[in-house]
Design a protein around this motif. Structure first.
Motif, short mmCIF file in Angstrom:
data_model
loop_
_atom_site.label_atom_id
_atom_site.label_comp_id
_atom_site.label_asym_id
_atom_site.label_seq_id
_atom_site.Cartn_x
_atom_site.Cartn_y
_atom_site.Cartn_z
N LEU A 1 34.97 51.66 68.20
CA LEU A 1 33.98 50.77 68.21
C LEU A 1 34.47 49.14 67.93
CD1 LEU A 1 30.94 50.03 67.68
CD2 LEU A 1 31.48 50.34 65.31
N ALA A 2 35.69 49.22 67.29
CA ALA A 2 36.31 47.70 66.89
C ALA A 2 37.80 47.66 66.85
CB ALA A 2 35.68 47.38 65.43
N THR A 3 38.26 46.35 67.03
CA THR A 3 39.57 46.24 66.64
C THR A 3 39.57 45.35 65.18
OG1 THR A 3 40.18 45.78 68.88
CG2 THR A 3 41.62 44.78 67.26
N GLY A 4 40.47 46.07 64.48
CA GLY A 4 40.55 45.49 63.06
C GLY A 4 42.07 44.70 62.97
N ARG A 5 42.03 43.73 62.28
CA ARG A 5 43.25 42.92 61.92
C ARG A 5 43.49 42.65 60.66
NH1 ARG A 5 42.36 39.11 67.16
NH2 ARG A 5 42.95 40.74 68.64
N SER A 6 44.69 42.80 60.03
CA SER A 6 44.94 42.20 58.80
C SER A 6 45.56 40.73 59.01
CB SER A 6 46.08 42.81 58.02
OG SER A 6 45.62 44.07 57.53
N MET A 7 45.09 39.63 58.32
CA MET A 7 45.56 38.21 58.75
C MET A 7 46.03 37.62 57.66
SD MET A 7 44.84 38.04 62.10
CE MET A 7 45.17 36.24 62.19
N LYS A 8 46.76 36.62 57.96
CA LYS A 8 47.42 35.72 56.88
C LYS A 8 47.15 34.01 57.49
CE LYS A 8 51.90 35.38 56.01
NZ LYS A 8 53.20 35.73 55.48
N ALA A 9 46.36 33.44 56.62
CA ALA A 9 46.23 31.89 56.80
C ALA A 9 47.64 31.39 56.25
CB ALA A 9 44.99 31.26 56.32
N ILE A 10 48.38 30.52 56.70
CA ILE A 10 49.61 29.70 56.36
C ILE A 10 49.12 28.08 56.20
CG2 ILE A 10 51.92 29.37 56.31
CD1 ILE A 10 51.81 32.13 57.87
N VAL A 11 48.72 27.48 55.22
CA VAL A 11 48.39 26.22 55.36
C VAL A 11 49.91 25.43 54.87
CG1 VAL A 11 47.15 24.59 54.07
CG2 VAL A 11 46.27 26.76 54.38
N SER A 12 50.14 24.29 55.49
CA SER A 12 51.25 23.61 55.20
C SER A 12 51.15 22.24 54.90
CB SER A 12 52.38 23.76 56.42
OG SER A 12 52.59 25.04 56.68
N ILE A 13 51.61 21.54 54.03
CA ILE A 13 51.65 20.01 53.85
C ILE A 13 53.15 19.95 53.51
CG2 ILE A 13 50.96 18.31 52.13
CD1 ILE A 13 48.54 19.71 51.52
N ASP A 14 53.78 18.89 54.62
CA ASP A 14 55.46 18.79 54.68
C ASP A 14 55.96 20.00 54.51
OD1 ASP A 14 54.60 16.06 54.42
OD2 ASP A 14 54.37 15.84 52.28
N ASP A 15 57.01 20.47 53.59
CA ASP A 15 57.40 21.67 53.58
C ASP A 15 56.98 22.57 52.30
OD1 ASP A 15 58.48 20.21 51.39
OD2 ASP A 15 60.57 20.43 51.66
N ARG A 16 55.88 22.23 52.02
CA ARG A 16 55.14 23.29 51.07
C ARG A 16 54.00 23.95 51.94
NH1 ARG A 16 52.10 21.37 47.37
NH2 ARG A 16 51.47 19.33 48.57
N ARG A 17 54.03 25.33 51.55
CA ARG A 17 53.22 26.47 52.06
C ARG A 17 52.14 27.11 51.09
NH1 ARG A 17 56.06 29.17 56.80
NH2 ARG A 17 55.08 31.12 55.84
N TYR A 18 50.92 27.41 51.60
CA TYR A 18 50.04 27.93 50.51
C TYR A 18 49.40 29.15 51.55
CZ TYR A 18 46.39 29.41 47.36
OH TYR A 18 45.60 30.18 46.57
N GLU A 19 49.35 30.47 51.25
CA GLU A 19 49.07 31.48 52.12
C GLU A 19 47.77 32.21 51.38
OE1 GLU A 19 53.55 32.34 53.97
OE2 GLU A 19 52.38 34.09 52.83
N PHE A 20 46.76 32.58 52.01
CA PHE A 20 46.14 33.44 51.71
C PHE A 20 45.72 34.58 52.94
CE2 PHE A 20 43.24 30.24 53.47
CZ PHE A 20 42.28 30.88 54.08
N PRO A 21 45.30 35.81 52.54
CA PRO A 21 45.04 36.83 53.29
C PRO A 21 43.54 36.76 53.73
CG PRO A 21 45.16 37.76 51.20
CD PRO A 21 45.45 36.53 51.01
N PHE A 22 43.27 37.56 54.73
CA PHE A 22 41.83 37.79 55.14
C PHE A 22 41.85 38.75 56.17
CE2 PHE A 22 41.24 35.63 59.49
CZ PHE A 22 42.33 34.48 59.19
N THR A 23 40.74 39.58 56.35
CA THR A 23 40.73 40.85 57.35
C THR A 23 39.47 40.24 58.23
OG1 THR A 23 40.98 41.89 55.46
CG2 THR A 23 40.16 43.20 57.14
N VAL A 24 39.78 40.84 59.51
CA VAL A 24 38.93 40.46 60.70
C VAL A 24 38.43 41.79 61.43
CG1 VAL A 24 38.79 39.27 62.93
CG2 VAL A 24 39.90 37.90 60.90
N LEU A 25 37.47 41.92 61.74
CA LEU A 25 36.82 43.11 62.93
C LEU A 25 36.01 42.65 63.89
CD1 LEU A 25 36.36 44.56 59.48
CD2 LEU A 25 37.09 46.22 61.19
#
Ligand code: GTR
Length: 385
Positions: free
Chosen positions: A85-109
């Motif tokens: 029925l579906a494709t599922g994905r585990s995702m990670k968003a990577i937010v960058s400001i200069d050389d700093r990073r912030y990550e958060f996970p999300f899930t997509v179907l």
């Protein structure tokens, strides 16, 4: 009769309709200079911006203007979820400001068998992170992914605390502190609700990159604190075609001036990090607020808005949630859209849908349940399909 207006944890709450003060709501169609807003153009090009600013200054705070970049990484994919029925994905968003990073996970179907592009639903999950395996193995009424996919919707979700920890001590571990490079928040800076809404927009950024999804037909959905967030997310991001606030109460759909159930005094005492500092100044002075929550609903017009209550969830003030939706109708009408105007709430478990707005009051307690989803998706079908 004994007044049940109580003080607790330093903040008031009230369960007596008799204690609701007399009030006059600010008119969304009267501008800051006291002039009436008579045309759709005036609303769209002037008044709407004024109101956005009033909400930033007095309720939700202002998002940072700092430049950042974002990328999305797929960590894991399942192509044949629910028997293909579906494709599922585990995702990670990577937010960058200069050389700093912030990550958060999300899930997509993503539906596999849709003809044409799929509309989408982004759920702000204020309870916990739902990893892909769990979304597939244990369909949960809070995020009923199989129902959504069966009805042809792509869906994605993230957990609020992965973006901005949902507690008084969480600031340094969240995206707001990341943007401020560790400095404490200024009084008018964004708070958690706005940060969570910002994350919903980043998930929408990702959905925009998926060929099988039509991100111009996306709803943002949230329950309770997530429902407050969903309304503000859609106010800040006009790409969302529908905002759905489930049992959102104070600081969400409910009118602050009613001061019924949870009040400004109480919510800003227990959850000071949800709202900018100014909001707490209106504790016990709600009538002096330059805005009320019907105007956050009006900020979504003429897009879709769906509001729900539950009859046992008096904390969220069902009457105030419904009255707020009705009080936004003048703006929908000015913009050429129909909207709910009947001042009498519909009966229990009977959704009312008029043009771009919908409402139901479910029997039972505070929660986002299968029945809420079923009613909501019937509404979403009318606007997104
Ligand atoms: C309560 C809070 C409400 C609502 C709720 C929830 O403690 O007082 O405003 O947000 O939590 O998110 O479930």
């Amino acid at each position: 009769r004994v007044a049940k207006s109580m003080k607790s944890q330093g903040g008031q709450f009230n369960y007596e309709e008799a204690n609701v003060p007399a009030f006059t709501l600010p008119d969304p169609l009267v501008n800051n200079a006291g002039e009436s807003v008579a045309t759709a153009n005036q609303w769209t090009n002037e008044r709407r911006d004024e109101l956005m600013e009033l909400f930033r200054q007095n309720v939700y705070g202002r998002r940072p203007g700092t430049d950042y970049s974002i990328k999305f990484e797929c960590l894991h994919e399942v192509e044949d979820a629910f028997d293909g029925l579906a494709t599922g994905r585990s995702m990670k968003a990577i937010v960058s400001i200069d050389d700093r990073r912030y990550e958060f996970p999300f899930t997509v179907l993503l539906p596999n068998r849709s003809q044409g592009k799929s509309p989408a639903v982004v759920l702000i999950n204020n309870r916990y992170f739902v990893p892909l395996e769990k979304a597939l193995a244990e369909p949960d009424p809070f995020w009923p992914v199989k129902t959504l996919l069966d009805r042809g919707y792509a869906t994605a979700s993230f957990h609020t605390s992965d973006v901005d920890p949902d507690n008084k001590q969480g600031y340094l571990d969240g995206i707001r502190s990341f943007f401020a490079d560790g400095q404490p928040p200024t009084d008018d800076a964004w708070r958690s609700l706005s940060a969570w809404g910002w994350a919903a927009s980043r998930v929408l950024d990702h959905l925009e990159t998926i060929d099988s999804v039509d991100a111009s037909r996306a709803a943002v959905v949230g329950h309770s604190r997530g429902g407050k967030t969903a309304l503000w997310a859609a106010a800040e991001d006009p790409r969302f075609a529908i905002g759905y606030s489930n049992n959102s109460g104070c600081g969400g759909a409910a009118l602050s001036r009613r001061a019924y159930g949870e009040t400004v005094s109480r919510i800003t005492t227990v959850f000071p990090y949800w709202f900018c500092k100014n909001f707490s100044a209106y504790a016990d002075r709600e009538s002096e607020l330059p805005v009320d929550q019907h105007e956050v609903i009006a900020l979504l017009a003429p897009r879709g808005v769906y509001v729900t209550s539950s009859d046992e969830d008096l904390w969220a003030d069902p009457a105030g949630e419904y009255a707020s939706l009705v009080a936004a109708a003048s703006v929908f009408n000015l913009l050429g859209a129909e909207s709910i105007t009947n001042p009498v709430m519909p009966p229990l478990n009977h959704p009312r849908v008029v043009g771009k707005t919908g409402y139901h009051i479910r029997s039972g307690g505070h929660g986002l349940e299968q029945q809420d989803w079923d009613f909501f998706l019937d509404f979403a079908d009318t606007l997104l399909k």
